[in-house]
Design a protein around this motif. Structure first.
Motif, short mmCIF file in Angstrom:
data_model
loop_
_atom_site.label_atom_id
_atom_site.label_comp_id
_atom_site.label_asym_id
_atom_site.label_seq_id
_atom_site.Cartn_x
_atom_site.Cartn_y
_atom_site.Cartn_z
N ARG A 24 0.84 -1.20 0.00
CA ARG A 24 0.00 0.00 0.00
C ARG A 24 0.88 1.25 0.00
O ARG A 24 0.59 2.22 -0.72
CB ARG A 24 -0.91 -0.02 1.22
N ASP A 27 2.06 9.80 -5.63
CA ASP A 27 2.45 11.16 -5.24
C ASP A 27 3.94 11.19 -4.93
O ASP A 27 4.35 11.45 -3.80
CB ASP A 27 1.63 11.59 -4.02
N GLU A 57 2.17 1.92 -3.48
CA GLU A 57 1.14 2.52 -4.33
C GLU A 57 0.99 4.01 -4.05
O GLU A 57 0.87 4.83 -4.98
CB GLU A 57 -0.20 1.81 -4.11
N GLU A 58 1.01 4.38 -2.77
CA GLU A 58 0.85 5.79 -2.41
C GLU A 58 2.06 6.61 -2.85
O GLU A 58 1.92 7.76 -3.29
CB GLU A 58 0.64 5.90 -0.90
N ARG A 70 3.47 8.70 6.51
CA ARG A 70 3.44 7.34 5.97
C ARG A 70 4.66 6.55 6.43
O ARG A 70 4.56 5.41 6.88
CB ARG A 70 3.38 7.38 4.45
N THR A 99 2.17 13.95 2.91
CA THR A 99 1.91 12.78 3.76
C THR A 99 3.08 11.81 3.84
O THR A 99 2.99 10.79 4.52
CB THR A 99 0.68 12.01 3.25
#
Length: 374
Positions: free
Chosen positions: A286, A294, A289-290, A305, A301
């Motif tokens: 995940r 970005d 992917e984030e 993260r 973030t």
């Protein structure tokens, strides 16, 4: 070196890690005396992996390039084979990403890079601008690959603040596949300090103090650019991917034991370990992917993260160490060298997570910072 392939280099590491293979680029003796056998073998595996990347025999995408999940999978695969090798490989790959992000020179064939950016109390490296350019003087601690990295990105304090510099370490590079592209040795100004890496766990990472004496240095980016760039946090998640691979390696003996016989207690521990490893792997995917969605962190973030992922993966790894030990007892630690080394390595590597200090930073960010309510 920033291709988007599937990472074919980890298999070679898995086949040869821990066999005492030749020393490669890191197999000589430094100014501080002979390198421990584990460091020589690890340095050799590191050199072979990096040279495979350079000639296209292995690929590892840059973070944020659309293949970050592949990057994390590759780091985990190298770590499953040998966490000491993974520590050096992660440093080289991080250096490649930093140089790309901050507009530094491309990494060439025969170069093996490290990132020496630890700044614990009691060590300070200073940067001075002279008529002939920048030079570095002082002590740097935790310099992984001190006897095998031909180049390093090093943080140092200059008159205008903390800066990042590229240096040659004085270690001779390789000329893989017959290419004569290895850099010459600059001289003796960058010297490992004997006796400063006494580790049993992560012994192969070869992380002693290094003393700098008028070492020529090239600035990379502006003041504080190393910490301010989005990739700093992406790289922190990459370290967690190494921890995850190390935990998978430690879990091996538990799953093998449970596979040989039915035992409700073994099965319960195997189930608990599998659940936690699945959660950690899911979180890493995940996060990848984030990051790809970005890469420049326009949403702000990336730091949150990285803190969350590192805290969760570190907790999973610590629990895997505990549960595997409780389930299998002293036997594998005493009679299975591969497992004993994997467990010792992971216990040390996890200390890059600063326990309650990092949890406090996460809690403060969530409660009072930009991460509130996310």
């Amino acid at each position: 070196m920033s291709g988007t392939g599937t990472g074919g280099g980890a298999g070679a590491v898995a086949r040869t890690a821990g066999t005492g293979a030749g020393a490669g680029a890191g197999g000589g003796t430094g100014a501080a005396g002979p390198v421990a056998a584990g460091g020589r073998a690890t340095g050799g595996e590191f050199a072979r992996y990096v040279d495979a990347l350079a000639v296209g025999a292995a690929e590892c995408p840059l973070p944020g390039s659309g293949g970050t999940a592949t990057r994390f999978e590759e780091l985990s695969a190298v770590a499953r084979a040998d966490l000491g090798v993974a520590r050096l490989v992660e440093g080289h790959l991080d250096a490649v990403a930093i140089l790309a992000e901050l507009g530094g020179p491309p990494v060439r064939l025969g170069q093996h890079w490290g990132v020496w950016a630890a700044e614990p109390p009691g060590s300070e490296l200073t940067a001075t601008r002279t008529a002939d350019g920048w030079v570095l003087d002082g002590l740097k601690r935790y310099c992984s690959g001190a006897h095998s990295c031909t180049h390093a990105l090093v943080t140092a304090v200059a008159e205008d603040g903390r800066r990042l510099f590229a240096v040659r370490t004085g270690v001779a590079g390789t000329a893989a596949t017959g290419a004569a592209e290895a850099d010459p040795v600059d001289g003796p100004g960058c010297r490992p300090v004997g006796g400063t890496w006494q580790a049993v766990g992560m012994a192969g990472s070869d992380s002693p103090d290094v003393h700098f004496t008028s070492v020529p240095a090239t600035p990379v980016g502006e003041v504080e650019a190393y910490l301010r760039r989005p990739g700093f946090h992406h790289g922190g998640v990459g370290v967690a991917a190494c921890w995850y691979g190390g935990a998978q390696a430690v879990a091996r003996v538990l799953f093998e034991a449970a596979g040989r016989r039915e035992d409700p207690f073994l099965d319960a521990q195997a189930g608990a370990v599998d659940m936690r490893l699945y959660a950690a792997g899911t979180v890493l995917r995940r996060a990848a992917e984030e990051i790809d969605a970005d890469p420049l962190d326009r949403a702000g973030t990336a730091a949150l993260r990285a803190m969350r992922v590192r805290a969760l993966v570190a907790e999973v790894c610590a629990e895997v160490l505990d549960r595997v030990g409780r389930a299998t007892g002293a036997g594998p630690l005493c009679h299975d060298r591969r497992h004993a080394q994997a467990a010792a390595d992971l216990a040390v590597y996890l200390r890059q997570h600063h326990a309650e200090r990092d949890l406090a930073a996460l809690g403060g960010t969530v409660a009072r910072g930009t991460g509130a309510g996310r």
